[in-house]
Design an enzyme around this catalytic site. Structure first.
Site, PDB file in Angstrom:
ATOM      1  CE  LYS A 117      -4.496   0.758   0.062  1.00 53.93           C
ATOM      2  NZ  LYS A 117      -5.554  -0.142  -0.407  1.00 53.93           N
ATOM      3  CB  THR A 152     -14.483  -2.238  -5.608  1.00 51.10           C
ATOM      4  OG1 THR A 152     -13.179  -2.102  -6.159  1.00 51.10           O
ATOM      5  CG2 THR A 152     -14.372  -2.518  -4.128  1.00 51.10           C
TER       6      THR A 152
HETATM    7  P1  NAD Z   1     -13.596   7.608  -2.646  1.00 49.35           P
HETATM    8  O1  NAD Z   1     -12.629   8.665  -2.300  1.00 49.35           O
HETATM    9  O2  NAD Z   1     -14.073   7.471  -4.054  1.00 49.35           O
HETATM   10  O3  NAD Z   1     -14.894   7.734  -1.711  1.00 49.35           O
HETATM   11  C1  NAD Z   1     -14.867   7.858  -0.326  1.00 49.35           C
HETATM   12  C2  NAD Z   1     -16.268   8.226   0.142  1.00 49.35           C
HETATM   13  O4  NAD Z   1     -16.316   8.241   1.558  1.00 49.35           O
HETATM   14  C3  NAD Z   1     -16.735   9.614  -0.308  1.00 49.35           C
HETATM   15  O5  NAD Z   1     -18.111   9.560  -0.646  1.00 49.35           O
HETATM   16  C4  NAD Z   1     -16.556  10.467   0.968  1.00 49.35           C
HETATM   17  O6  NAD Z   1     -17.441  11.571   0.986  1.00 49.35           O
HETATM   18  C5  NAD Z   1     -16.917   9.456   2.023  1.00 49.35           C
HETATM   19  N1  NAD Z   1     -16.408   9.752   3.350  1.00 49.35           N
HETATM   20  C6  NAD Z   1     -15.138  10.006   3.727  1.00 49.35           C
HETATM   21  N2  NAD Z   1     -15.080  10.242   5.058  1.00 49.35           N
HETATM   22  C7  NAD Z   1     -16.344  10.121   5.516  1.00 49.35           C
HETATM   23  C8  NAD Z   1     -16.959  10.259   6.790  1.00 49.35           C
HETATM   24  N3  NAD Z   1     -16.233  10.549   7.869  1.00 49.35           N
HETATM   25  N4  NAD Z   1     -18.294  10.058   6.880  1.00 49.35           N
HETATM   26  C9  NAD Z   1     -19.038   9.769   5.794  1.00 49.35           C
HETATM   27  N5  NAD Z   1     -18.519   9.644   4.583  1.00 49.35           N
HETATM   28  C10 NAD Z   1     -17.192   9.807   4.430  1.00 49.35           C
HETATM   29  O7  NAD Z   1     -12.920   6.246  -2.141  1.00 49.35           O
HETATM   30  P2  NAD Z   1     -13.232   4.766  -2.617  1.00 49.35           P
HETATM   31  O8  NAD Z   1     -12.285   4.384  -3.702  1.00 49.35           O
HETATM   32  O9  NAD Z   1     -14.706   4.604  -2.815  1.00 49.35           O
HETATM   33  O10 NAD Z   1     -12.759   3.962  -1.316  1.00 49.35           O
HETATM   34  C11 NAD Z   1     -13.579   3.875  -0.158  1.00 49.35           C
HETATM   35  C12 NAD Z   1     -13.038   2.774   0.733  1.00 49.35           C
HETATM   36  O11 NAD Z   1     -12.996   1.546   0.007  1.00 49.35           O
HETATM   37  C13 NAD Z   1     -11.611   2.980   1.249  1.00 49.35           C
HETATM   38  O12 NAD Z   1     -11.501   2.394   2.516  1.00 49.35           O
HETATM   39  C14 NAD Z   1     -10.764   2.180   0.250  1.00 49.35           C
HETATM   40  O13 NAD Z   1      -9.534   1.796   0.800  1.00 49.35           O
HETATM   41  C15 NAD Z   1     -11.684   1.013   0.005  1.00 49.35           C
HETATM   42  N6  NAD Z   1     -11.471   0.275  -1.250  1.00 49.35           N
HETATM   43  C16 NAD Z   1     -11.486   0.903  -2.451  1.00 49.35           C
HETATM   44  C17 NAD Z   1     -11.344   0.156  -3.613  1.00 49.35           C
HETATM   45  C18 NAD Z   1     -11.457   0.776  -4.966  1.00 49.35           C
HETATM   46  O14 NAD Z   1     -11.419   0.023  -5.970  1.00 49.35           O
HETATM   47  N7  NAD Z   1     -11.635   2.077  -5.096  1.00 49.35           N
HETATM   48  C19 NAD Z   1     -11.141  -1.227  -3.542  1.00 49.35           C
HETATM   49  C20 NAD Z   1     -11.143  -1.841  -2.285  1.00 49.35           C
HETATM   50  C21 NAD Z   1     -11.308  -1.072  -1.147  1.00 49.35           C
END
Ligand code: NAD
Length: 418
Positions: free
Chosen positions: A105, A189
């Protein structure tokens, strides 16, 4: 509240998994430590001529099963412990997905919303120059994570090409289609999470179209997952993102929210809908629904929020949204948790598919991609299920046990140094 250290949290579960498997410390101790941790300082010239120095990280947790693989996040709270834990979760996740990768990471401590597009590009390229010695198509393959996207991956691939003198699209995944990205990757995802929920319904004799749900986070994972689950008939009554919490007891208009968020930089700020009201963020997890779909950040369901939960299932889309304490509480209460390392594995499986296509130079249709994704998701679920049934443990512990077995076996087969 004690300081939350996600790496310590990971170690507790790993040790428990080893104990149930009957492993001695010597059998698995190597998995308790990251193989390599790189911290870098990244000075860049800001648009106003000032020079600002940012901290960045790249951690290889374990590479027994293959090249290190894991995303890069840009976040003001990113730090060594967070990146270390995220790298370890990737080791576990890649082993559960049974894909030929180890875990890695990366992160930069920055609030990207405060940077211009040109500053963001300079920062990304400078970060690549700093981590260049430890990344490579067969060494370490980054991908998007929180606050990083296809454009940032394109800059990474381009900077890597400039430094190495060769265009190698498989150096990074989650790229735009125009430079070797894959059809289906963006949705992988969220789609994988939908398959996971469907399998859970089958195992529990439930109909997916009779479930109610609340969602935290409406970015890549949350919005795509919510949209696909909504299309399967799940009634989503409450959604919270960083800007607030929207509620409609009759079910929110997910199609409209998806279009709105995707045309407003993945943000719901300013979204309105007839019949929907804003409720306090603190009320989000207290909603009476069947499923909590946690798709925002880690450490959201913790000792302060866990007792509000009325759902019967936590579907982890985010990495590490449930703390160990909350996990134990849910186990006591009979609330099931479909853990990140199993349920959001679609992201990295999708990345693996992109990497395979890059390396063979042969690109698949979206149907082929989704079909292969479904097979991998289902196989991962069944492998975890077999472990869970055999040892009568939670999904999370079964995941760690399965992954630990696979990593230990690979390392033993390769042999140890010394
Ligand atoms: P992103 O940046 O696209 O979205 C994050 C979302 O979370 C946004 O809507 C933001 O407004 C919201 N958010 C952040 N802090 C918050 C809070 N305190 N309260 C409410 N909402 C909040 O990110 P993403 O790519 O969707 O990733 C989200 C999670 O999924 C992370 O933990 C990431 O590690 C995990 N993840 C992502 C992927 C991927 O393919 N993008 C794959 C596996 C895991």
């Amino acid at each position: 509240m004690a300081t939350y250290n996600p790496y310590e949290n990971m170690l507790h579960i790993l040790d428990k998994a080893a104990e149930v498997l009957g492993y001695e410390k010597k059998d698995y101790e190597f998995v308790r430590y990251p193989e390599r941790e790189l911290t870098v300082s990244i000075p860049i010239v800001m648009d106003n001529g000032d020079i600002q120095v940012f901290s960045g990280y790249r951690v290889h947790h374990n590479t027994a099963r293959g090249a290190a693989k894991g995303g890069i996040r840009f976040h003001p709270e990113s730090d060594e412990n967070e990146v270390k834990a995220l790298a370890a979760w990737m080791t576990i996740k890649n082993a559960i997905g049974n894909i030929p990768y180890g875990g890695a990471k990366g992160g930069i401590k920055v609030d990207p919303r405060k940077l211009s597009e040109r500053e963001l590009q300079r920062l990304t390229r400078a970060y690549v120059r700093r981590i260049f010695p430890i990344i490579g198509v067969d060494q370490d393959v980054p991908a998007p994570d929180v606050n990083t996207n296809g454009q940032i991956m394109a800059w990474i691939a381009d900077e890597y090409a400039a430094l190495s003198g060769t265009w190698q699209p498989g150096i990074v995944t989650g790229k735009p289609l125009s430079i070797g990205g894959s059809l289906g990757r963006n949705e992988a995802t969220g789609r994988g999470l939908t398959y996971t929920l469907e399998t859970w319904c089958e195992k529990n004799n439930l109909k997916i179209n009779e479930l109610t749900m609340l969602v935290q986070g409406f970015g890549n994972v949350g919005s795509v997952g919510a949209l696909l689950m909504h299309r399967k008939g799940v009634k989503i009554t409450t959604i919270g993102d960083i800007n607030g919490t929207w509620q409609n007891p009759n079910g929110l208009d997910i199609e409209a929210m998806y279009i709105y968020a995707n045309s407003h930089g993945r943000s719901l700020k300013g979204y309105t809908e007839e019949g929907a009201t804003m409720i306090p963020d603190s009320e989000l997890f207290a909603q009476k629904v069947d499923v909590i779909f946690a798709a925002a950040m880690e450490n959201q369901i913790n000792e302060n929020t866990m007792k509000k939960v009325q759902a019967r299932l936590i579907l982890e889309g985010a990495n590490g949204p449930t703390t160990e304490e909350a996990d134990n509480y849910f186990e006591e209460k009979g609330i099931e948790v479909l853990p990140d390392v199993m349920s959001n594995v679609g992201g990295v499986v999708g990345s693996y598919f992109e990497w395979v296509q890059n390396r063979t130079g042969y690109y698949w249709t979206e149907e082929e991609y989704n079909e292969k994704l479904k097979k991998k998701m289902n196989q991962g679920y069944e492998d975890v299920w077999a472990m869970k049934e055999k040892y009568h443990v939670t999904y999370r512990l079964a995941c760690y046990m399965l992954a630990l077995q696979r990593v230990v076996e690979a390392q033993k087969t390769r042999g140890f140094l010394g």
